[in-house]
Scaffold this active site. Sequence first.
Site, PDB file in Angstrom:
ATOM      1  N   ASN A  48       2.748  -8.282  -3.486  1.00 10.66           N
ATOM      2  CA  ASN A  48       3.076  -7.364  -2.394  1.00 10.66           C
ATOM      3  C   ASN A  48       4.134  -8.003  -1.505  1.00 10.66           C
ATOM      4  OD1 ASN A  48       0.960  -9.149  -1.634  1.00 10.66           O
ATOM      5  ND2 ASN A  48       0.293  -7.825   0.012  1.00 10.66           N
ATOM      6  N   ILE A  49       5.026  -7.150  -1.014  1.00 10.64           N
ATOM      7  CA  ILE A  49       6.135  -7.600  -0.172  1.00 10.64           C
ATOM      8  C   ILE A  49       6.138  -6.718   1.075  1.00 10.64           C
ATOM      9  CG2 ILE A  49       8.628  -7.984  -0.042  1.00 10.64           C
ATOM     10  CD1 ILE A  49       8.600  -7.988  -3.185  1.00 10.64           C
ATOM     11  N   GLU A  50       5.654  -7.287   2.177  1.00  8.25           N
ATOM     12  CA  GLU A  50       5.509  -6.495   3.401  1.00  8.25           C
ATOM     13  C   GLU A  50       6.799  -6.481   4.206  1.00  8.25           C
ATOM     14  OE1 GLU A  50       1.931  -7.871   5.375  1.00  8.25           O
ATOM     15  OE2 GLU A  50       0.702  -6.912   3.826  1.00  8.25           O
ATOM     16  N   CYS A  59       3.875  -2.537  -2.786  1.00  2.03           N
ATOM     17  CA  CYS A  59       2.647  -3.094  -3.372  1.00  2.03           C
ATOM     18  C   CYS A  59       2.971  -3.970  -4.582  1.00  2.03           C
ATOM     19  CB  CYS A  59       1.730  -1.977  -3.845  1.00  2.03           C
ATOM     20  SG  CYS A  59       0.978  -1.009  -2.533  1.00  2.03           S
ATOM     21  N   GLU A  61       1.612  -3.990  -7.555  1.00  3.62           N
ATOM     22  CA  GLU A  61       1.689  -3.255  -8.829  1.00  3.62           C
ATOM     23  C   GLU A  61       3.078  -2.651  -9.018  1.00  3.62           C
ATOM     24  OE1 GLU A  61      -0.489  -3.049  -6.387  1.00  3.62           O
ATOM     25  OE2 GLU A  61      -2.404  -2.219  -7.042  1.00  3.62           O
ATOM     26  N   CYS A  97      -3.613   1.417  -5.106  1.00  8.47           N
ATOM     27  CA  CYS A  97      -3.514   2.550  -4.178  1.00  8.47           C
ATOM     28  C   CYS A  97      -3.017   3.790  -4.923  1.00  8.47           C
ATOM     29  CB  CYS A  97      -2.581   2.198  -3.013  1.00  8.47           C
ATOM     30  SG  CYS A  97      -0.829   2.344  -3.407  1.00  8.47           S
ATOM     31  N   CYS A 100       0.619   3.708  -6.242  1.00  8.57           N
ATOM     32  CA  CYS A 100       0.759   2.863  -7.435  1.00  8.57           C
ATOM     33  C   CYS A 100       0.181   3.557  -8.668  1.00  8.57           C
ATOM     34  CB  CYS A 100       0.116   1.501  -7.214  1.00  8.57           C
ATOM     35  SG  CYS A 100       1.063   0.485  -6.054  1.00  8.57           S
TER      36      CYS A 100
HETATM   37  N1  THU Z   1      -1.436  -3.538  -1.487  1.00  7.61           N
HETATM   38  C1  THU Z   1      -1.000  -3.776  -2.748  1.00  7.61           C
HETATM   39  O1  THU Z   1      -0.191  -4.669  -2.996  1.00  7.61           O
HETATM   40  N2  THU Z   1      -1.477  -2.983  -3.738  1.00  7.61           N
HETATM   41  C2  THU Z   1      -2.348  -1.937  -3.559  1.00  7.61           C
HETATM   42  O2  THU Z   1      -2.610  -1.205  -4.495  1.00  7.61           O
HETATM   43  C3  THU Z   1      -2.956  -1.719  -2.244  1.00  7.61           C
HETATM   44  C4  THU Z   1      -2.363  -2.496  -1.116  1.00  7.61           C
HETATM   45  C5  THU Z   1      -0.902  -4.381  -0.395  1.00  7.61           C
HETATM   46  C6  THU Z   1      -0.004  -3.666   0.570  1.00  7.61           C
HETATM   47  C7  THU Z   1      -0.149  -4.511   1.814  1.00  7.61           C
HETATM   48  O3  THU Z   1       0.799  -5.570   1.738  1.00  7.61           O
HETATM   49  C8  THU Z   1      -1.541  -5.104   1.726  1.00  7.61           C
HETATM   50  O4  THU Z   1      -1.971  -4.898   0.393  1.00  7.61           O
HETATM   51  C9  THU Z   1      -2.530  -4.470   2.676  1.00  7.61           C
HETATM   52  O5  THU Z   1      -2.527  -3.100   2.544  1.00  7.61           O
END
Ligand code: THU
Length: 142
Positions: A48-50, A59, A61, A97, A100
């Site tokens: 994940n890259i915020e 996300c 995935e 999620c 994804c």
């Molecule tokens: N996140 C994912 O990488 N994949 C998912 O399917 C659900 C959420 C990440 C997004 C965010 O960086 C962190 O989890 C919290 O929501």
Amino acid sequence: MGASLGVSYEELIKSAFEAAENAYSPYSHFCVGAALLTSSGEIYKGCNIENSSYGATNCAERTAFFKAVSDGVRDFEAIAIVGHLEGKEAESYAYPCGICRQVMSEFCNKEFKIIVARSVSDYKVFTLEELLPESFGAENIN
Ligand code: THU
């Protein structure tokens, strides 16, 4: 227990944990890793890259899928996903999620396997059909 193509679920989960090490998650402190197995036996890792503008977050995935698709790869067998708070063990299974799941449905058939894991020996396996039934797809656009 195994996936196919000589890559076991355990190996795929191990790759997902490696991917999570690169998570950029300074806001949630939740590290997600995904390992996507292609039909030719390659593994694409994603984290994940915020972003400070939260909606711009990607996300793990989708990172893995977009890396593969941008390399011209479009055939996939399985994805392993792990998630844990920074510096902690995985407590719960990290389910993909909705966005994804929809991205998976663009490139994968109903039998595509989704492995959610808390450790290399504690995991559950679902098909895409189980996690995204009655989905919207290209066939719905006339
Ligand atoms: N996140 C994912 O990488 N994949 C998912 O399917 C659900 C959420 C990440 C997004 C965010 O960086 C962190 O989890 C919290 O929501």
